[in-house]
Design a protein around this motif. Structure first.
Motif, PDB file in Angstrom:
ATOM      1  N   VAL A 160     -43.431 -51.205  23.119  1.00  0.00           N
ATOM      2  CA  VAL A 160     -44.343 -50.265  24.226  1.00  0.00           C
ATOM      3  C   VAL A 160     -43.008 -48.375  23.397  1.00  0.00           C
ATOM      4  O   VAL A 160     -42.005 -48.625  24.146  1.00  0.00           O
ATOM      5  N   GLU A 161     -43.592 -48.110  23.008  1.00  0.00           N
ATOM      6  CA  GLU A 161     -43.001 -47.189  22.674  1.00  0.00           C
ATOM      7  C   GLU A 161     -43.171 -45.776  23.604  1.00  0.00           C
ATOM      8  O   GLU A 161     -42.613 -44.870  23.971  1.00  0.00           O
ATOM      9  N   THR A 162     -44.567 -46.253  24.390  1.00  0.00           N
ATOM     10  CA  THR A 162     -44.727 -44.727  25.424  1.00  0.00           C
ATOM     11  C   THR A 162     -44.677 -45.436  27.236  1.00  0.00           C
ATOM     12  O   THR A 162     -44.716 -46.884  26.614  1.00  0.00           O
ATOM     13  N   GLY A 163     -44.171 -44.704  27.925  1.00  0.00           N
ATOM     14  CA  GLY A 163     -45.093 -44.873  29.127  1.00  0.00           C
ATOM     15  C   GLY A 163     -45.988 -44.829  29.320  1.00  0.00           C
ATOM     16  O   GLY A 163     -47.018 -45.336  28.768  1.00  0.00           O
ATOM     17  N   ALA A 177     -27.824 -42.151  36.132  1.00  0.00           N
ATOM     18  CA  ALA A 177     -28.044 -41.997  35.416  1.00  0.00           C
ATOM     19  C   ALA A 177     -29.251 -41.581  35.379  1.00  0.00           C
ATOM     20  O   ALA A 177     -30.350 -41.625  36.065  1.00  0.00           O
ATOM     21  N   HIS A 178     -29.509 -40.421  33.760  1.00  0.00           N
ATOM     22  CA  HIS A 178     -31.012 -39.745  34.346  1.00  0.00           C
ATOM     23  C   HIS A 178     -31.922 -40.082  32.945  1.00  0.00           C
ATOM     24  O   HIS A 178     -32.606 -39.978  33.184  1.00  0.00           O
ATOM     25  N   ALA A 179     -30.944 -40.775  31.976  1.00  0.00           N
ATOM     26  CA  ALA A 179     -31.626 -41.483  31.256  1.00  0.00           C
ATOM     27  C   ALA A 179     -31.506 -42.951  30.844  1.00  0.00           C
ATOM     28  O   ALA A 179     -30.368 -42.915  30.622  1.00  0.00           O
ATOM     29  N   LEU A 180     -32.152 -43.897  30.303  1.00  0.00           N
ATOM     30  CA  LEU A 180     -32.191 -44.684  29.848  1.00  0.00           C
ATOM     31  C   LEU A 180     -32.885 -44.684  28.691  1.00  0.00           C
ATOM     32  O   LEU A 180     -34.042 -44.496  28.190  1.00  0.00           O
ATOM     33  N   GLU A 181     -32.926 -45.106  27.267  1.00  0.00           N
ATOM     34  CA  GLU A 181     -32.309 -45.437  25.930  1.00  0.00           C
ATOM     35  C   GLU A 181     -32.491 -46.633  25.342  1.00  0.00           C
ATOM     36  O   GLU A 181     -30.976 -47.794  25.134  1.00  0.00           O
ATOM     37  N   LEU A 182     -33.521 -47.787  25.524  1.00  0.00           N
ATOM     38  CA  LEU A 182     -33.710 -48.831  24.027  1.00  0.00           C
ATOM     39  C   LEU A 182     -33.755 -48.928  23.114  1.00  0.00           C
ATOM     40  O   LEU A 182     -34.544 -47.994  22.550  1.00  0.00           O
ATOM     41  N   SER A 183     -33.007 -49.030  22.027  1.00  0.00           N
ATOM     42  CA  SER A 183     -32.973 -49.192  20.641  1.00  0.00           C
ATOM     43  C   SER A 183     -33.081 -50.679  20.087  1.00  0.00           C
ATOM     44  O   SER A 183     -32.623 -51.950  20.912  1.00  0.00           O
ATOM     45  N   VAL A 216     -39.081 -49.433  24.323  1.00  0.00           N
ATOM     46  CA  VAL A 216     -38.280 -48.811  23.574  1.00  0.00           C
ATOM     47  C   VAL A 216     -38.250 -47.376  24.260  1.00  0.00           C
ATOM     48  O   VAL A 216     -39.239 -47.068  24.528  1.00  0.00           O
ATOM     49  N   GLY A 217     -36.851 -46.863  23.148  1.00  0.00           N
ATOM     50  CA  GLY A 217     -36.846 -45.473  23.065  1.00  0.00           C
ATOM     51  C   GLY A 217     -36.576 -44.733  24.809  1.00  0.00           C
ATOM     52  O   GLY A 217     -35.374 -45.255  25.688  1.00  0.00           O
ATOM     53  N   VAL A 218     -37.010 -43.109  25.475  1.00  0.00           N
ATOM     54  CA  VAL A 218     -35.590 -43.400  26.112  1.00  0.00           C
ATOM     55  C   VAL A 218     -36.772 -42.617  27.222  1.00  0.00           C
ATOM     56  O   VAL A 218     -38.085 -42.712  27.505  1.00  0.00           O
ATOM     57  N   MET A 219     -36.562 -43.588  28.272  1.00  0.00           N
ATOM     58  CA  MET A 219     -37.242 -43.383  29.746  1.00  0.00           C
ATOM     59  C   MET A 219     -36.422 -43.125  30.825  1.00  0.00           C
ATOM     60  O   MET A 219     -34.977 -42.701  30.457  1.00  0.00           O
ATOM     61  N   THR A 220     -36.743 -42.284  31.932  1.00  0.00           N
ATOM     62  CA  THR A 220     -36.235 -41.835  32.721  1.00  0.00           C
ATOM     63  C   THR A 220     -36.450 -42.581  34.144  1.00  0.00           C
ATOM     64  O   THR A 220     -37.028 -43.540  33.899  1.00  0.00           O
TER      65      THR A 220
END
Length: 144
Positions: free
Chosen positions: A4-7, A39-45, A77-81
């Motif tokens: 999933v690329e979006t929340g 952490a202010h953000a997490l990124e999964l690639s 995947v992508g950037v999450m908060t």
């Protein structure tokens, strides 16, 4: 299995999964979310040609091992908060123990498998995150 690329709101897919497995004796689920704190953000690639096929193979193996009625796994995947869902795993089985163990097994593999690269943004910039020794030990519990 889904990347999933979006929340996403875990309740919706979990509700549909439960509806589809009304004859199962139990459904266990786990939702992992981005921790707050430093952490202010997490990124999964990830590398798409490997990630989803590997997740599907893991799911098939897990479903056979625990004789499941069904298995659900969504991974962001992508950037999450902080507070956003990263992963949803649910297992439906004739009996609760199999559902609990299958969910735990899936999470231990997803947490330590090398299909995702993780980094978090802190006050001083981005930092790569490697699986901890405990993550590998947790996964090793499931080796046949």
């Amino acid at each position: 299995m889904r990347l999933v690329e979006t929340g996403f709101s875990p309740g919706h897919p979990l509700g549909l999964f439960a509806q589809a497995h009304r004859d199962s004796g139990g459904i266990a689920s786990f939702v992992g979310q981005v921790r707050g704190g430093e952490a202010h953000a997490l990124e999964l690639s990830h590398y798409e040609p490997i990630t989803l096929p590997a997740m599907r193979e893991l799911a098939e193996t897990t479903a056979r091992r625990f004789a499941l009625d069904g298995l659900l796994a969504w991974h962001r995947v992508g950037v999450m908060t902080p507070g956003q869902a990263i992963v949803l795993v649910a297992a439906a089985a004739p009996h609760r123990r199999a559902a609990f163990e299958a969910t735990d097994c899936m999470m231990d593999h997803l947490k330590s498998a090398a299909w995702f690269w993780k980094r978090e943004r802190r006050d001083d910039g981005w930092h790569w995150i490697e699986p901890r020794g405990q993550d590998h030990a947790d996964r090793a519990r499931w080796q046949a």
